[in-house]
Design an enzyme around this catalytic site. Structure first.
Site, PDB file in Angstrom:
ATOM      1  CE  LYS A  80      10.905  44.448   1.467  1.00 40.43           C
ATOM      2  NZ  LYS A  80      12.011  45.269   0.912  1.00 40.43           N
ATOM      3  CB  SER A 130      13.162  43.002  -2.029  1.00 40.49           C
ATOM      4  OG  SER A 130      13.371  44.083  -1.136  1.00 40.49           O
ATOM      5  CB  SER A 150      14.245  46.922  -2.150  1.00 36.91           C
ATOM      6  OG  SER A 150      15.044  45.850  -2.586  1.00 36.91           O
TER       7      SER A 150
END
Lengths: 480, 96, 490
Positions: C80, C155, C179
């Site tokens: 990420k 996310s 997330s």
């Protein structure tokens, strides 16, 4: 109306740890700009703070030295405000539970001692340094600001007094005594001119005999004890002027201008109520157990006030004792001289008098001189044995400080040893009497002022090496 | 509970320049969210200690040891403006 | 043999050891896959082909010399883009960090590098991890490989989409309010959030410091356990890091659920949950009971307030965490005549509207006069939630609920209504507030062919039993397979 000043002092002390508060960057003010920086102290994304154990031990030490209670559990908070030399735009500080709270420091001004309570001592981090570049070098006309983050994250202890101070002189004495203690602890070089110790004063005034505090003004930017005293004094008079003329004192921060000798109002940034303190989620609570606190307490050196009391007991007068206790070099000499057998009062006077004066004159630290405790003991012994006059002793001290040798050696070399052999002295006195028989008859007849005349003559024939008291004694024995 | 938000003050504290229109829209959205968030006030929490760390731990420290710093050129290569080893920013208006 | 890009970590590691394939072949396979899928999925912000191939070659040399470092050596993994990677652009999907090259690796990145993992690239996310759809990215949204009209969740939607699409074998996400778990549920993957403090946050761009945890997004429970074990452990650079050894993830995989007590959280398994999700949830509960688990219904009343507490705590912390993005030392700068003006213009230009909304919300919630009513009260509610969980775990070994209230929704469906977007995290947030571990396991597909996740929660440091139950659920559930993705070569 008569006004009473009400003053509190906030002190920031930079700790002289090897590394910064929350990262391993060196604490080094000499370094090239922005060379002692890392993700943590530059506030790079993703970086996290880890507290320096030694800094926690040292603030505890400071707290104990000022008779504070140590919080069993304290906590870091974030203090939020934007400033370009503050990398994270929040400062890691402490809020409702500081490491140290509720202490005191006794301060003496003109013989009167007052206890100034200390509200708290808390741990925080320093900011970077801004250089405002512009025509005059002053911020108003600056065209740009250059930032150096070497200082960002240096451990900072803030010590906050209660509003117990009642005069500018007392404010100065508090600051000086506080600095002396911090220096004695060995946790900071505490240099005002370099900003490693900084004093801010909260000043208000109220009519004498009333209780409620007036509106307080924070005065900043004093870089010497003298300027602290002047700034506080100025601010007291300024507020008196405002109130006497029917005006209102505004709560604000004012900047001391050393050159003009006045305080200027500063444009306010965030009000203190806008700091949005909240518990720092990146850090755990600090727990100082009784065991840890006791371990730290065991490392405390003797505090200057206690040391001064001990020196009084050793024969120093009060003022000398405080001066000696406040200087590591003088204290060391004093203690070794007394331990070697010298009388405390004599040595204390020399150290606070001639030795201190020499140090100022030569701009040298006493510790850098050749003087030892043993020298002082020998010097005192020579005076006691009448082989040196007290005037000659001071002269000898100067030569010893200059590194010419020990007292006996120096006194001989400079021909300062007194004639203490009573036979030789009597001979000299009798010779002078014989040469001045008429005057001696008048002296014997009661014209006592002539004694000075005879002593002077004896001093002359002995080349100044006679002990005047001994000469007087012999003269008296000849009269009777 | 009607929530009064001085959005201009909040935006100033947060250093975010907003147009009047943006402010009005954020004020309205914050109102809705805070209205929902205000449900926390319905729970009885007298005598309850606030939690700021999910794990009950204390005293994570590092030793006072110096570790290498970053290379200055690398650091300044990311700066929007730098000169002579310094970061450079526009002048401040605050006279400190 | 299956397409290399579709292997699990365990399968790929075995293939490397037996010489069936090489790390270079695996890495090329996911890179080729990415070149097919990225135009439509947009899972990545940065693909580091060169770095990945170099790491793969190094790994092949170790394997050829029969000196592989460990179970992850040579395996292509997606990171990420809120994790610091030295020398590789890291933006957290924000314009304010456009072009930012970090000078250091985060601890987790360092650990994986040392474990021989191959980093394919940096994946898309909701800006600064604030969102539940990966639509709040300054660089455009990511789409769900199961249906390109829908969101992958967020996310960590980029990492989830990459793993689902085959452009990485596994990924790392971060989980502040769900997330990792919610995108795992929406993309048909296993997603796991460890106990707060087990995985270092050093080098993770902070959103809400007391809630953030990094964790794996994988194709199997075993993969998640292996990846978790590789990144967990004490880190002296993170003061909130747990000082003891991390519990095992793999130890009790395959041990079944016989005799384990499973608690169904009423507040998280009824109101507000989509019917299809509830059916899949109930089916799984029945399967667990049939497999010998003792199922208990439990009430945790404070969890109903968790979302409210979260939307005070997370914005408050983020308002301070994001203050450092000011145009002074790195990232975007918009010029101004004074430093204050420069900062205010930079931040207005550099942050997206969701980030600004949360900064304003947090700034307000911490303000004088509101602190106690909002932030302080939220922290006390947090204590209540922890206490309720503690009581519950006296009765059960794990707690369960659906992961997300519904399968993937269409792009744009919730962007105009922040509150409805926030409701996505209603089941996942309590574990962030309590700091406890939780994970999502795929348990089926909706009628329209979208994955549905099942959440397993465990007490602090209860990872071993959590993985045990998750593995049992995986074994008891029908394999949902891989998404069929219409791709065109770009």
């Amino acid at each position: 109306m008569n006004w009473e000043p009400v003053i509190g002092i906030e002190v920031h002390v930079e700790l002289e740890t090897a590394s910064k508060m929350f990262c391993g960057c060196a604490v080094d003010f000499e370094a090239e700009p922005n060379t002692n920086v890392c993700p943590v102290c530059l506030g790079l994304p993703g970086a996290l703070p880890v507290p320096n154990r030694k800094a926690i031990e040292w603030i505890t030490k400071i707290g104990l030295a000022f008779n504070c209670s140590i919080s069993e559990r304290s906590q870091f908070h974030r203090k939020n405000y934007f400033y370009s030399d503050q990398p994270k735009n929040y400062q890691i500080s402490q809020f409702d539970v500081p490491v140290c709270h509720d202490g005191w420091l006794d301060v003496t001004v003109a013989g009167a001692t007052s206890r100034i309570r200390i509200n708290r001592a808390h741990m925080e981090e320093d900011t970077g340094k801004s250089i405002h570049v512009g025509d005059s070098g002053r911020i108003h006309s600056a065209t740009e600001t250059l930032l150096n983050f070497n200082r960002a994250g240096v451990p900072l202890v803030e010590i906050v007094s209660e509003a117990d101070i009642r005069s500018a002189a007392q404010a100065r004495a508090y600051a000086q005594d506080l600095r002396t203690v911090v220096t004695a602890l060995g946790v900071s070089d505490a240099k005002l001119e370099e900003g490693s110790i900084r004093f801010d004063a909260n000043v208000s005034i109220r009519p004498v005999g009333t209780e409620p505090f007036g509106t307080k003004v924070e005065v900043k930017n004093m870089n010497s004890f003298r300027s602290l005293e002047r700034a506080v004094d100025y601010e007291i008079r300024r507020q008196e002027g405002v109130l006497e003329s029917g005006g209102i004192v505004h709560q604000e921060t004012r900047h001391w201008d050393e050159g003009e000798g006045v305080t200027h109002s500063m444009r306010s940034k965030e009000g203190s109520s806008d700091y949005r303190y909240f518990p720092e989620p990146d850090l755990l609570p600090i727990e100082v157990t009784d065991e840890w606190r006791d371990e730290i307490a065991a490392t405390l050196p003797e505090m200057p006030a206690a040391r001064a009391l001990r020196y009084v007991a050793l024969g120093a007068d009060g003022d000398s004792a405080s001066s000696l206790a406040g200087s590591e070099a003088l204290a060391t000499l004093f203690e070794s001289a007394v331990e070697a057998g010298a009388p405390g009062n004599v040595v204390a006077n020399w150290l606070t008098g001639e030795v201190t004066a020499w140090s100022r004159r030569e701009s040298l630290d006493v510790a850098e001189s050749a003087l030892t405790g043993k020298h002082l003991r020998d010097l005192a012994a020579m005076v006691a044995a009448n082989s040196l006059s007290s005037t000659a002793a001071k002269e000898v001290l100067g030569y010893v400080l200059a590194g010419e040798g020990g007292p006996a050696e120096v006194a001989t070399a400079h021909d300062l040893v007194q004639i203490s052999d009573s036979g030789a002295l009597e001979e000299a006195v009798d010779e002078v009497i014989a040469d001045n028989a008429e005057q001696f008859a008048r002296l014997a007849g009661g014209e006592d002022k002539l004694i000075g005349f005879f002593v002077g003559l004896v001093m002359r024939v002995t080349g100044g090496k006679a002990d005047p008291r001994a000469v007087t004694e012999i003269l008296r024995s000849r009269i009777s | 509970m009607p929530i009064d938000i001085d959005i201009a003050h909040v935006a100033k504290l947060a250093r975010i320049e907003l147009s009047e229109q943006d402010m009005a829209s954020y004020r309205a959205q914050l109102g809705v969210i805070l209205d929902h968030a205000a449900k926390v006030q319905a729970l009885p929490t007298e005598g309850v200690q606030p939690t700021s760390h999910p794990l009950d731990m204390v005293n994570a420290f590092r030793d006072d040891v110096v570790t290498p710093s970053l290379d200055r050129d690398e650091v300044l290569s990311q700066a929007p403006d730098a000169t002579d080893g310094f970061f450079r920013v526009p002048p401040s208006l605050d006279n400190e | 043999m299956t397409e290399l890009s579709q292997l699990t970590l365990v399968e790929a590691a075995a293939a490397l050891r037996t010489g069936e394939c090489t790390s270079v072949a695996l890495t090329e396979s996911v890179l080729d896959r990415a070149s097919l899928t990225e135009a439509s999925v947009h899972a990545y912000l940065t693909i580091d082909r060169q770095g990945a191939m170099a790491a793969a070659e190094a790994s092949d040399r170790r394997i050829a010399a029969e000196k592989p470092i460990g179970p992850l050596d040579g395996l292509p993994i997606a990171l990420k883009d809120n994790m610091m990677t030295k020398g590789i652009e890291t933006t957290a999907s924000s314009k304010i960090l456009s072009g930012y090259i970090p000078p250091y690796d985060g601890t987790v990145v360092k650990l994986l590098r040392e474990a021989g993992a191959v980093f394919v690239g940096k994946t898309n996310l909701d800006e600064f991890a604030m969102g539940s759809s990966t639509e709040n990215s300054a660089y455009g949204p990511t789409r769900n490989p199961w249906n390109l009209d829908t969101v992958p969740g967020g996310s960590s939607g980029g990492s989830a989409a990459a793993v689902a699409a085959g452009s990485a074998l596994a990924g790392l996400g971060s989980d502040t309010g769900g997330s990792i778990r919610q995108p795992a549920a929406l993309c048909g993957l296993v997603g796991m959030k460890p106990t707060y403090g087990l995985v270092s946050r050093y080098g993770l761009i902070a959103f809400a410091s007391s809630l953030d945890q990094i964790g794996p997004l994988t194709r199997s429970v075993q993969d998640a356990a292996i990846l978790y074990e590789a990144i967990a452990g004490h880190d002296p650079h993170d003061a909130t890091s747990f000082p003891g050894p991390a519990p095992s993830g793999t130890e009790r995989l395959g041990a079944g659920v016989e005799g384990l007590r499973v608690g169904v959280v009423n507040e998280l398994s009824g109101e507000g949950i989509d019917d299809e999700v509830l059916v899949a949830f109930r089916t799984t509960i029945d399967r667990l009971a049939n497999a010998g688990a003792e199922v208990v219904d439990l009430s945790l009343p404070s969890t109903a307030t968790a979302l409210s507490a979260y939307y005070l705590i997370a914005p408050a912390e983020c308002s301070a965490n994001l203050a450092r993005f000011d145009g002074v030392r790195y990232g975007l700068r918009v010029d101004g005549s004074t430093v204050d003006e420069m900062m205010s213009l930079t931040r207005a230009e550099g942050f997206g509207s969701e980030v600004i909304r949360r900064i304003l919300l947090g700034t307000y919630a911490l303000s004088a006069g509101y602190y106690d009513a909002f932030y302080g009260q939220a922290q006390r509610v947090r204590t209540l939630i922890i206490q309720e969980f503690a009581t519950a775990y006296e009765q059960v070994d794990v707690l369960v609920s659906p992961t997300a209230p519904a399968p993937a929704f269409e792009l744009g469906a919730k962007t105009q209504d922040p509150l409805s977007m926030y409701m996505q995290d209603i089941c996942t947030i309590p574990s962030n507030l309590s700091g406890h571990p939780a994970m999502s396991v795929p348990v089926g597909l909706s009628a329209s062919g979208l994955p549905i996740g099942f959440q397993v929660m465990a007490p602090a440091l209860g990872e071993t039993v959590m993985f045990q139950v998750a593995a049992a659920i995986e074994a008891l559930s029908d394999d949902i397979g891989r998404p069929v993705l219409e791709v065109v070569a770009s």
